[in-house]
Structure formats: structure tokens, C-alpha cells
Design an enzyme around this catalytic site. Structure first.
Site, mmCIF file in Angstrom:
data_model
loop_
_atom_site.group_PDB
_atom_site.id
_atom_site.type_symbol
_atom_site.label_atom_id
_atom_site.label_comp_id
_atom_site.label_asym_id
_atom_site.label_seq_id
_atom_site.Cartn_x
_atom_site.Cartn_y
_atom_site.Cartn_z
ATOM 1 C CG ASP A 9 -10.216 19.305 -70.552
ATOM 2 O OD1 ASP A 9 -9.250 18.824 -71.147
ATOM 3 O OD2 ASP A 9 -10.828 18.686 -69.644
ATOM 4 C CG MET A 10 -16.344 18.103 -70.769
ATOM 5 S SD MET A 10 -17.425 19.535 -70.709
ATOM 6 C CE MET A 10 -18.623 18.959 -69.511
ATOM 7 C CG ASP A 103 -12.611 15.739 -71.359
ATOM 8 O OD1 ASP A 103 -11.669 15.578 -72.136
ATOM 9 O OD2 ASP A 103 -12.473 16.111 -70.181
ATOM 10 C CD GLU A 104 -8.332 17.940 -74.776
ATOM 11 O OE1 GLU A 104 -7.288 18.535 -74.944
ATOM 12 O OE2 GLU A 104 -8.385 16.708 -74.577
HETATM 13 P P1 TTP Z 1 -8.939 14.569 -68.909
HETATM 14 O O1 TTP Z 1 -9.610 15.766 -69.502
HETATM 15 O O2 TTP Z 1 -7.461 14.464 -69.026
HETATM 16 O O3 TTP Z 1 -9.278 14.466 -67.370
HETATM 17 P P2 TTP Z 1 -10.629 14.754 -66.598
HETATM 18 O O4 TTP Z 1 -11.662 15.353 -67.487
HETATM 19 O O5 TTP Z 1 -11.048 13.517 -65.901
HETATM 20 O O6 TTP Z 1 -10.201 15.806 -65.496
HETATM 21 P P3 TTP Z 1 -9.759 17.335 -65.676
HETATM 22 O O7 TTP Z 1 -9.863 17.657 -67.124
HETATM 23 O O8 TTP Z 1 -10.717 18.111 -64.833
HETATM 24 O O9 TTP Z 1 -8.369 17.396 -65.164
HETATM 25 O O10 TTP Z 1 -9.548 13.260 -69.539
HETATM 26 C C1 TTP Z 1 -10.914 13.123 -69.910
HETATM 27 C C2 TTP Z 1 -11.408 11.732 -69.632
HETATM 28 O O11 TTP Z 1 -10.614 10.780 -70.321
HETATM 29 C C3 TTP Z 1 -11.328 11.338 -68.173
HETATM 30 O O12 TTP Z 1 -12.483 11.734 -67.434
HETATM 31 C C4 TTP Z 1 -11.155 9.860 -68.240
HETATM 32 C C5 TTP Z 1 -10.455 9.593 -69.543
HETATM 33 N N1 TTP Z 1 -9.028 9.288 -69.279
HETATM 34 C C6 TTP Z 1 -8.622 7.972 -69.133
HETATM 35 O O13 TTP Z 1 -9.447 7.059 -69.279
HETATM 36 N N2 TTP Z 1 -7.318 7.712 -68.849
HETATM 37 C C7 TTP Z 1 -6.376 8.695 -68.679
HETATM 38 O O14 TTP Z 1 -5.204 8.410 -68.397
HETATM 39 C C8 TTP Z 1 -6.796 10.061 -68.820
HETATM 40 C C9 TTP Z 1 -5.811 11.176 -68.630
HETATM 41 C C10 TTP Z 1 -8.109 10.309 -69.114
HETATM 42 MG MG MG Z 2 -11.188 16.976 -68.732
#
Ligand code: TTP
Ligand code: MG
Length: 388
Positions: A9-10, A103-104
Site C-alpha cells: 500500500d503506497m 495504490d494497493e
Molecule cells: P489510502 O491508501 O487509504 O491512503 P493513502 O495512500 O493516502 O495513505 P496511507 O496509505 O499512507 O495511509 O488511499 C489511497 C488514495 O486513495 C489516497 O491517496 C487518496 C484516495 N482516497 C480518496 O480519494 N478518498 C478517501 O477517502 C481515501 C481513504 C482515499
Molecule cells: Mg495508501
């Protein structure tokens, strides 16, 4: 063979792409989201999270918490491009690979043991390649199943690598709130807490009948199993690879033609190895060149027969290079193979020479896998120079 699942996961994905593409944002609180009054935060950089800003929060609230933050509108094209690259890299680290979101992904790495000395080495290798090729940071979790792997990737964020070994599942889960169990949302959480289940350990200690009585047969049974770290869900692979490519953005723009050609040869080698690894051949080769001015030119060529040979891919990419006038520095070079098909079958070839070269290439792949990438590189380059 023990099952091992990796979850990648990024970190702060959209915000990290913004920081990468706008160096002045590096190290600053960046909040990506709709900037209208009613907009919400898509994500925030870790610097902004210190102020309490998080995904799905109204932008107006984020402005209150972090008045000096850098508020940025999303650039979805850039996130998609970065996401495609990350997924292309991840694909090569698993036999089965399941993309979950931009991102996952989940990767079943049970069969990768012969390629890496330890589980940690696989995690470090994937993090390193993602960082080198995209300048972005991934967090990685490795565990006996999907539920624990996803939990592990989150445990040491940002820039985390966390392994949950067999036997440690129960102890790690024990102190965590019940909300962390897969499938427990707000409603189920309230039900569990009202019945006295606060931490996952409370569920571990209770008889299954207490859970099924509260939540029904299915969910009760599932939560009881999850509480002790049991989860059989398979990684559901999407095996339909459409193209295989390799590209780099250079720290310093390339100017000399021979250096550009050398880079094309290297990308062709990686693409060829990946094609062979996936037992595929390609009938279209694409070359992408991005200049200092960000002007990008893409040219493609179709071949009569499919190939997975470095020299054929490189030869075609170099022919494409001739069609691209180079008047400025080159920032990025990419070679992609598409129009994919099955491998060239042994023995059924009219081109004897090609079959020999295929066999030699496969033998080199095996040696490289056994002894590491460096083992044959030198000899390889000498050999390819001899041929041209
Ligand atoms: P996540 O992997 O949940 O969050 P993140 O990568 O920003 O942070 P981390 O994993 O380090 O905690 O989500 C990936 C992307 O998806 C995030 O960069 C932006 C988008 N996203 C939204 O647009 N709305 C949301 O409510 C969430 C949770 C994510
Ligand atoms: Mg992420």
C-alpha cells in the site's frame, strides 16, 4: 509449502505524487482534495496528518486544523500514471496478484521462496524497485493471510515493512480494538462493544456461540476465526496481462545518442526477461521518449512473429528511435511489449537459429535467478555487442 501473502500500500499516495512532481511541496503539509467549500480531503501528507487532517474530512475543517497547509486539487491523470507503474512492478513479485485499488494490491508470494533468501528480502526488493522507478514510497505487510497482511502493511507506515510470522497472530491481534477486524463497521462495532467485546482478545476468549448468538451464524463464525488470525480467502489473480514495459526517468537528461541507445538496450533486456518469465511473446514494440520540455513521443512497430528476445526487441526499438528527432535532452525512455501471445513452442520452429537463441536466453534467466542479476550481465553485454 506455507502460504505467505504480501499486501502493498503506497504511503499518502495522491499527496506523495504531488510532492514528487512539485519539489517545493516536499516535507510540507500537503492536503489533496476538492477545494470548494463543500469539498473533502482525499488524502493528506504525513506532515499534514500531524495536525489531525485525514481522508474524508471536510476541507473547511482541514483548513482550520492546518491553516498553513498546501491545499492542492487532485490530478487524477498523474495518479493513474503512477498507479499503472506501481502495479506493473508489483506484478513481477508474485505468481498470483490481485490489484485492489489505485495504490494497493495483494500478492501471493508462497512460491517465491527459491528466488529470495528471506521474506524480508522480497519486501525490501519490491519497496526498492518502486522507489527507484516511481520515486514513491510503499509500505509492505507480509503474513500468513490477506487479513493479517493488510493489517501488517498498515502497522509500520510510513515506509514500513512488517512481517507477521506464523504463531504470532493471536498475540498481535489480542490488544487491538474489535474495529480492526475485517468486516466490522460502525454498526457491528457498537453491537460488539455493548456485549462487552472491546478488544480482539475478548473475542478470542469467548465461545463461538456467544458470537453467533450476537451476530448470526456467518458473521459470528467468521469473526471468531479472524480474531485468532485465520482467513482462507485466496488472492484472486487477474492473469490478463495486456502489456509488459519498463521505463526510467533520469536524474540528469540524456543528450548523447549512444547513451540513449544503451538505455534502450537495457530496457529491452528487462522487458524480454519479463516476457519469458510470464511465458509470453510480443508482436508489438513501443518506444516512448519524453524530452526535457515534457514533450512526449510514442512510436510503435508490429512484428511478423512474436518475440521474447532482447536483441529483437532492442532492434525494433532502435528502428523506432530513428523516427524520433532528438533536438533536446531526454528525460524518460520506455520500452513496452504488447499484442501478447503464447511462447514460441520448442521444436516447432522453422527458424532454428531463433530457437537456439531462445534456449540460450532461458538458460541465462535461470542462472540469473540462481546467482543474482549481476552474474551474467557483463558477459551478456559483450555477447550482444559481438552480434551487432
Ligand atoms: P489510502 O491508501 O487509504 O491512503 P493513502 O495512500 O493516502 O495513505 P496511507 O496509505 O499512507 O495511509 O488511499 C489511497 C488514495 O486513495 C489516497 O491517496 C487518496 C484516495 N482516497 C480518496 O480519494 N478518498 C478517501 O477517502 C481515501 C481513504 C482515499
Ligand atoms: Mg495508501
Amino acid at each position: 509449502m506455507k502460504r505467505w501473502i504480501m499486501h502493498v500500500d503506497m504511503d499518502a499516495f495522491f499527496a506523495s505524487v504531488e510532492q514528487r512532481d512539485h519539489p517545493e511541496l516536499k516535507g510540507t503539509p500537503v492536503i489533496v482534495g476538492g477545494l470548494s467549500k463543500r469539498g473533502v480531503v482525499a488524502t493528506a501528507s504525513y506532515e499534514a496528518r500531524k495536525f489531525g487532517v485525514h481522508s474524508a474530512m471536510p476541507i473547511s475543517k482541514a483548513r482550520e486544523l492546518c491553516p498553513n497547509g498546501n491545499f492542492v486539487v487532485p490530478r487524477f491523470d498523474a495518479y493513474k500514471e503512477a498507479s499503472d507503474k506501481v502495479h506493473e512492478i508489483m506484478l513481477h513479485y508474485a505468481d498470483t496478484y490481485e490489484p485492489i485499488s489505485l495504490d494497493e494490491a495483494f500478492l501471493d508470494i508462497s512460491g517465491m521462496g527459491s528466488h529470495y533468501p528471506t521474506l524480508g528480502a522480497i519486501g525490501r526488493a519490491i519497496k526498492k524497485e518502486i522507489k527507484e522507478k516511481t520515486e514513491l514510497i510503499a509500505s509492505v505487510g507480509i503474513a500468513p493471510n490477506k487479513f493479517l497482511a493488510k493489517m501488517a502493511s498498515d502497522m509500520k507506515k510510513p515506509d514500513g515493512l512488517c512481517i507477521i510470522p506464523y504463531g504470532k497472530e493471536k498475540g498481535i491481534l489480542r490488544p487491538l480494538p474489535v474495529r480492526r477486524l475485517w468486516g466490522v463497521g460502525k454498526v457491528t462495532e457498537e453491537k460488539l462493544i455493548r456485549a462487552g467485546f472491546h478488544i480482539i482478545g475478548d473475542i478470542q476468549d469467548a465461545p463461538e456461540s456467544a458470537l453467533t448468538g450476537l451476530l448470526g451464524e456467518n458473521q459470528g463464525h467468521m469473526l471468531k476465526r479472524l480474531s485468532v488470525g485465520l482467513d482462507d480467502r485466496p488472492v484472486e489473480g487477474d492473469r490478463s496481462i495486456k502489456s509488459i514495459g519498463d521505463e526510467s526517468t533520469y536524474e540528469k537528461d540524456l543528450t548523447g545518442l549512444s547513451e540513449i541507445e544503451r538505455q534502450i538496450a537495457m530496457h529491452s533486456d528487462i522487458v524480454a526477461q519479463r516476457l519469458r518469465k510470464h511465458e509470453l511473446t510480443a508482436r508489438t514494440i513501443t518506444l516512448k521518449i519524453r524530452f526535457s520540455s515534457f514533450k512526449t513521443i510514442t512510436r510503435a512497430r508490429s512484428l511478423d512473429d512474436g518475440t521474447s528476445l532482447q536483441e529483437e526487441i532492442c532492434e525494433n526499438a532502435l528502428l523506432l528511435l530513428k523516427k524520433i528527432p532528438i533536438h533536446e535532452g531526454v528525460r524518460l525512455i520506455g520500452v513496452t511489449a504488447s499484442n501478447l501471445g503464447p511462447p514460441i513452442s520448442m521444436g516447432s520452429l522453422f527458424d532454428d537459429n531463433k530457437e537456439k537463441r531462445n534456449r540460450a536466453a532461458r538458460a541465462m534467466d535461470e542462472i540469473q535467478e540462481k546467482f543474482g542479476k549481476k552474474a551474467l550481465q557483463k558477459g551478456f553485454w559483450v555477447e550482444s555487442e559481438d552480434k551487432t
